[in-house]
Design a protein around this motif. Sequence first.
Motif, PDB file in Angstrom:
ATOM      1  N   ALA A  27      30.180  46.929  59.661  1.00 18.92           N
ATOM      2  CA  ALA A  27      29.013  47.096  59.665  1.00 18.92           C
ATOM      3  C   ALA A  27      28.304  45.453  59.548  1.00 18.92           C
ATOM      4  O   ALA A  27      29.332  44.506  60.555  1.00 18.92           O
ATOM      5  CB  ALA A  27      29.573  46.391  57.581  1.00 18.92           C
ATOM      6  N   GLN A  53      29.216  52.204  46.340  1.00 16.85           N
ATOM      7  CA  GLN A  53      28.146  52.386  48.020  1.00 16.85           C
ATOM      8  C   GLN A  53      27.207  52.940  48.754  1.00 16.85           C
ATOM      9  O   GLN A  53      26.038  52.970  48.725  1.00 16.85           O
ATOM     10  CB  GLN A  53      28.584  53.441  49.312  1.00 16.85           C
ATOM     11  CG  GLN A  53      28.747  53.925  50.710  1.00 16.85           C
ATOM     12  CD  GLN A  53      29.058  52.050  51.280  1.00 16.85           C
ATOM     13  OE1 GLN A  53      29.529  51.295  51.495  1.00 16.85           O
ATOM     14  NE2 GLN A  53      28.016  52.000  51.550  1.00 16.85           N
ATOM     15  N   THR A  62      28.502  47.855  52.564  1.00 11.90           N
ATOM     16  CA  THR A  62      29.652  48.951  53.113  1.00 11.90           C
ATOM     17  C   THR A  62      30.819  48.197  52.497  1.00 11.90           C
ATOM     18  O   THR A  62      31.550  47.093  52.403  1.00 11.90           O
ATOM     19  CB  THR A  62      29.241  48.514  54.786  1.00 11.90           C
ATOM     20  OG1 THR A  62      28.106  48.750  55.092  1.00 11.90           O
ATOM     21  CG2 THR A  62      30.518  49.909  55.392  1.00 11.90           C
TER      22      THR A  62
END
Length: 165
Positions: A27, A53, A62
Amino acid sequence: MSESTEDLRSIPFRTADGAETTLGGVADGAILVVNVASKCGLTPQYEQLEQLQRTYGEKGLTIVGFPCNQFMGQEPGSMDEILEYCSVTWGVSFPIMDKVRVNGSHAAPLYKALKKTKNVEGAKGPIQWNFEKFLITPSGEVHRFRPKTTPDAPEVVAAIEAALA
């Protein structure tokens, strides 16, 4: 803040299928790192993690789960069993990595670094139980939330929203 975000984002670990990666490889926005377990009284936090999420993923959050069997053997399954359980039972869409140790001399390097972060009471050190949460912001701050602090607690949501602002 215990480590720079670049340090934390570059520490290698294994994915569920055994490939090596880093948080930076997973991420580029805010990351919520959580040690998870399937047979724990706190396991229903998976539902709240998945909701975070879904709510904040497109905005740059994330969630990254790290199964851990160090607390009363509450994550005994194989990686295939863990992944199936997370998907079927909780609808988990966020990445689940390979099992790790979070405490002791064989703790994963990422967790050795994360444990240097103090929580809101100013305490740092060992992971207390399953579902301890670390929010790593894009600016490099690390926020630590103990296991009983639910993923949808106001202080967690506020820290996520501030990190994504």
